[in-house]
Design a protein around this motif. Structure first.
Motif, PDB file in Angstrom:
ATOM      1  N   PHE A  91       1.007  -1.158  -0.230  1.00  0.00           N
ATOM      2  CA  PHE A  91       0.120   0.160   0.118  1.00  0.00           C
ATOM      3  C   PHE A  91       0.874   1.229  -0.071  1.00  0.00           C
ATOM      4  O   PHE A  91       0.627   2.127  -0.611  1.00  0.00           O
ATOM      5  CB  PHE A  91      -0.958  -0.197   1.339  1.00  0.00           C
ATOM      6  CG  PHE A  91      -1.948   1.137   1.293  1.00  0.00           C
ATOM      7  CD1 PHE A  91      -2.905   1.224   0.533  1.00  0.00           C
ATOM      8  CD2 PHE A  91      -1.490   2.165   2.164  1.00  0.00           C
ATOM      9  CE1 PHE A  91      -3.911   2.087   0.735  1.00  0.00           C
ATOM     10  CE2 PHE A  91      -2.417   3.334   2.159  1.00  0.00           C
ATOM     11  CZ  PHE A  91      -3.407   3.526   1.721  1.00  0.00           C
ATOM     12  N   ALA A  92       2.093   1.119   0.757  1.00  0.00           N
ATOM     13  CA  ALA A  92       2.776   2.398   0.697  1.00  0.00           C
ATOM     14  C   ALA A  92       3.588   2.548  -0.491  1.00  0.00           C
ATOM     15  O   ALA A  92       3.606   3.720  -0.845  1.00  0.00           O
ATOM     16  CB  ALA A  92       3.920   2.164   1.753  1.00  0.00           C
ATOM     17  N   VAL A  93       3.911   1.671  -1.498  1.00  0.00           N
ATOM     18  CA  VAL A  93       4.498   1.771  -2.482  1.00  0.00           C
ATOM     19  C   VAL A  93       3.432   2.350  -3.522  1.00  0.00           C
ATOM     20  O   VAL A  93       3.667   3.214  -4.318  1.00  0.00           O
ATOM     21  CB  VAL A  93       5.185   0.341  -3.044  1.00  0.00           C
ATOM     22  CG1 VAL A  93       5.361   0.503  -4.566  1.00  0.00           C
ATOM     23  CG2 VAL A  93       6.202  -0.107  -2.211  1.00  0.00           C
ATOM     24  N   LEU A  94       2.298   1.727  -3.436  1.00  0.00           N
ATOM     25  CA  LEU A  94       0.897   2.183  -4.476  1.00  0.00           C
ATOM     26  C   LEU A  94       0.733   3.802  -4.137  1.00  0.00           C
ATOM     27  O   LEU A  94       0.638   4.412  -4.998  1.00  0.00           O
ATOM     28  CB  LEU A  94      -0.237   1.534  -4.250  1.00  0.00           C
ATOM     29  CG  LEU A  94      -0.455   0.121  -4.656  1.00  0.00           C
ATOM     30  CD1 LEU A  94      -1.679  -0.632  -4.292  1.00  0.00           C
ATOM     31  CD2 LEU A  94      -0.588   0.344  -6.494  1.00  0.00           C
ATOM     32  N   ASN A  95       1.041   4.085  -2.927  1.00  0.00           N
ATOM     33  CA  ASN A  95       0.691   5.601  -2.446  1.00  0.00           C
ATOM     34  C   ASN A  95       2.160   6.474  -2.859  1.00  0.00           C
ATOM     35  O   ASN A  95       2.193   7.627  -2.308  1.00  0.00           O
ATOM     36  CB  ASN A  95       0.280   5.740  -1.306  1.00  0.00           C
ATOM     37  CG  ASN A  95      -1.478   5.285  -1.198  1.00  0.00           C
ATOM     38  OD1 ASN A  95      -2.221   6.102  -1.393  1.00  0.00           O
ATOM     39  ND2 ASN A  95      -1.472   3.939  -0.780  1.00  0.00           N
ATOM     40  N   GLN A  96       3.083   5.758  -3.568  1.00  0.00           N
ATOM     41  CA  GLN A  96       4.344   6.303  -3.605  1.00  0.00           C
ATOM     42  C   GLN A  96       4.964   7.185  -2.437  1.00  0.00           C
ATOM     43  O   GLN A  96       5.634   8.294  -2.525  1.00  0.00           O
ATOM     44  CB  GLN A  96       3.998   7.661  -4.632  1.00  0.00           C
ATOM     45  CG  GLN A  96       3.760   7.331  -6.007  1.00  0.00           C
ATOM     46  CD  GLN A  96       3.445   7.846  -7.154  1.00  0.00           C
ATOM     47  OE1 GLN A  96       2.806   9.127  -6.886  1.00  0.00           O
ATOM     48  NE2 GLN A  96       4.018   7.768  -8.330  1.00  0.00           N
ATOM     49  N   PHE A  97       4.862   6.439  -1.260  1.00  0.00           N
ATOM     50  CA  PHE A  97       5.701   7.053  -0.136  1.00  0.00           C
ATOM     51  C   PHE A  97       7.302   6.671  -0.202  1.00  0.00           C
ATOM     52  O   PHE A  97       7.948   7.243   0.633  1.00  0.00           O
ATOM     53  CB  PHE A  97       5.140   6.175   1.174  1.00  0.00           C
ATOM     54  CG  PHE A  97       3.433   6.670   1.533  1.00  0.00           C
ATOM     55  CD1 PHE A  97       3.489   8.019   1.208  1.00  0.00           C
ATOM     56  CD2 PHE A  97       2.750   6.045   2.114  1.00  0.00           C
ATOM     57  CE1 PHE A  97       1.948   8.423   1.576  1.00  0.00           C
ATOM     58  CE2 PHE A  97       1.479   6.343   2.369  1.00  0.00           C
ATOM     59  CZ  PHE A  97       1.154   7.590   2.175  1.00  0.00           C
ATOM     60  N   GLY A  98       7.425   5.699  -0.990  1.00  0.00           N
ATOM     61  CA  GLY A  98       9.014   5.382  -1.265  1.00  0.00           C
ATOM     62  C   GLY A  98       9.248   3.884  -0.700  1.00  0.00           C
ATOM     63  O   GLY A  98       8.435   3.351   0.085  1.00  0.00           O
ATOM     64  N   TYR A  99      10.314   3.532  -1.418  1.00  0.00           N
ATOM     65  CA  TYR A  99      10.691   2.066  -0.997  1.00  0.00           C
ATOM     66  C   TYR A  99      11.258   1.868   0.477  1.00  0.00           C
ATOM     67  O   TYR A  99      10.924   0.735   1.098  1.00  0.00           O
ATOM     68  CB  TYR A  99      11.626   1.461  -1.947  1.00  0.00           C
ATOM     69  CG  TYR A  99      11.305   1.598  -3.512  1.00  0.00           C
ATOM     70  CD1 TYR A  99      10.357   0.592  -3.642  1.00  0.00           C
ATOM     71  CD2 TYR A  99      11.630   2.283  -4.286  1.00  0.00           C
ATOM     72  CE1 TYR A  99       9.504   0.674  -5.185  1.00  0.00           C
ATOM     73  CE2 TYR A  99      11.174   2.388  -5.634  1.00  0.00           C
ATOM     74  CZ  TYR A  99       9.998   1.544  -6.002  1.00  0.00           C
ATOM     75  OH  TYR A  99       9.464   1.438  -7.186  1.00  0.00           O
ATOM     76  N   LEU A 100      11.873   2.977   0.938  1.00  0.00           N
ATOM     77  CA  LEU A 100      12.360   2.951   2.145  1.00  0.00           C
ATOM     78  C   LEU A 100      11.372   3.067   3.098  1.00  0.00           C
ATOM     79  O   LEU A 100      11.131   2.270   4.174  1.00  0.00           O
ATOM     80  CB  LEU A 100      13.496   3.982   2.425  1.00  0.00           C
ATOM     81  CG  LEU A 100      14.138   4.296   3.813  1.00  0.00           C
ATOM     82  CD1 LEU A 100      14.729   2.974   4.245  1.00  0.00           C
ATOM     83  CD2 LEU A 100      14.963   5.292   3.845  1.00  0.00           C
ATOM     84  N   ALA A 101      10.411   3.867   2.906  1.00  0.00           N
ATOM     85  CA  ALA A 101       9.094   3.899   3.784  1.00  0.00           C
ATOM     86  C   ALA A 101       8.488   2.493   3.863  1.00  0.00           C
ATOM     87  O   ALA A 101       8.005   2.253   4.935  1.00  0.00           O
ATOM     88  CB  ALA A 101       8.214   5.032   3.157  1.00  0.00           C
TER      89      ALA A 101
END
Length: 435
Positions: free
Chosen positions: A142-152
């Motif tokens: 979900f974080a990747v889908l919302n473009q929060f970043g790979y580290l996030a």
């Protein structure tokens, strides 16, 4: 309760075993998170298989009331269950039994034997450590889908996994559900911000909202809209309030964490139609949807089908967003596709559509907007928070509308409110209730 109207000198029939069996069938389905419509049909189909002439069924959030009729005799049974959970595997087993075994006449003993076997399906289906990993991967996707970043996403994975592990242990100790939700939300979001603080020269704080997505009650949320679309208010309204209560506690808890930590303002995602944009979106959707299905106690087969549908739908949604299409319309079209394709996949794989459509839709909830709402609320900007919460609410409504329209187009019995025909004679010569 039993009554009769007719020849009072005749010995009244005692069909308590049959009535309790039909009620048990419905309660198992309700406790597994099925929509009220499915529970009503299952109880009626079971009552017909047992030889009843009719059954009047009223389904609530965690209660069922049913009056069974046989000739001039009737018996009313009321039952309740603890707070319903989500068990997609049990829904599949019960629906399969309802569409196969209950198409002929059976005794209460025969149906109870089948229900005993279904109850032996492990609940939860997956051990806690697998569920914890699934929660971490789902939220990371979900974080990747919302473009929060790979580290996030990596930090989200660790935080959500810990939160789900804590949630599972508290659930085993039968803590109040709202208490479990608050503890898990606080643990996951706080751990995320703690790890993010230790990361040098990188601001990944905005991704912390993804760490609590595993707490979103997707099953009761979207099944409540399906119930309300059919005006099954006794089931739909309390189910919707339950989902809203869980979401409210989660958001309030995260807001308190945000107030104490001082999270930064949200950054609008960039929708550039690059190869990485689509590949990362497809991979993240596949992982997130499949893992959410595992959290719903789905089998591997159901999780894979849901993940495949979710990936296709999200690629289309991301493409529409990159073209400047409003997020509401993109979510509606993606949910419509999921509903239509899920109907066909359900028929092909002989699984209830709800077990694959709802996991595929959960990841379309706009995480960036949720974060904006939480941040504005924590910052004291109530109008901006309400504006963002309105956007999130509209997104959920458009997703539910897509599923509802797809259901109307693919399920005639649902669309035309058709229940079970008790005048239909099933296979077999002897009605068990008269034997």
């Amino acid at each position: 309760m039993q009554g009769g109207a007719g020849n009072h000198h005749a010995q009244p029939l005692d069909f308590a075993a049959e009535a309790n069996t039909a009620m048990r069938f419905g309660m198992l389905l309700l406790a597994s998170g099925a929509a009220g419509y499915r529970v009503i049909r299952a109880v009626k189909r079971c009552a017909r298989s047992l030889g009843f002439d009719n059954a009047d069924v009223l389904v609530g959030f965690n209660t069922i009331s049913c009056t069974f009729h046989h000739g001039e005799e009737f018996r009313t049974v009321v039952a309740d269950v603890p707070l319903p959970g989500v068990n997609a595997s049990r829904i599949e087993a019960l629906e399969t039994t309802a569409h196969s075994m209950l198409q002929s006449y059976h005794t209460a003993e025969e149906i109870n034997a089948a229900l005993d076997e279904i109850e032996r399906i492990p609940t939860p289906r997956w051990p806690l450590w697998i569920a914890s990993l699934a929660a971490g991967l789902a939220c990371a996707g979900f974080a990747v889908l919302n473009q929060f970043g790979y580290l996030a996403a990596l930090i989200v994975f660790c935080s959500a996994a810990v939160g789900q592990f804590l949630r599972g242990h508290l659930h085993q100790r039968h803590l109040n559900v709202l208490g479990i939700t608050a503890f898990a939300a606080a643990a996951a979001s706080s751990l995320y911000l703690l790890i993010a603080f230790l990361v040098p020269d990188r601001d990944v704080s905005a991704g912390f909202i993804a760490a609590v997505l595993f707490l979103i009650p997707g099953f009761p949320l979207f099944t409540s809209f399906l119930d309300l679309a059919r005006f099954d208010f006794t089931a739909g309204i309390p189910r919707l309030f339950f989902a809203a209560e869980i979401i409210t506690v989660t958001m309030l808890t995260v807001s308190v964490v945000a107030m104490l930590s001082g999270t930064p303002a949200p950054v609008a995602p960039v929708r550039e139609p690059t190869l990485e944009y689509y590949l990362s979106g497809a991979a993240a959707s596949f992982v997130a949807v499949g893992c959410f299905a595992i959290l719903f106690n789905s089998s591997r087969r159901m999780a894979l089908i849901a993940a495949f549908l979710g990936s296709l739908a999200n690629i289309g949604r991301l493409a529409l967003l990159s073209l400047g299409v409003r997020g509401f319309l993109a979510a509606f079209l993606a949910a419509l596709f999921i509903g239509l394709a899920g109907s066909q996949a359900g028929k092909y794989a002989t699984i209830p559509r709800v077990t694959v459509t709802i996991p595929a839709c959960v990841v379309m909830i706009p995480g960036t907007t949720i974060y904006a709402a939480v941040h504005s609320f924590a910052d004291g900007d109530t109008p901006a928070a309400l504006y963002a919460f309105t956007d999130v609410t509209l997104a959920v409504l458009f997703i539910a509308a897509g599923l509802t329209v797809a259901r109307m187009l693919t399920d005639r019995t649902w669309a035309f409110s058709r229940y079970i025909d008790f005048g239909k004679h099933l296979d077999g010569e002897i009605l068990p209730i008269n034997s």
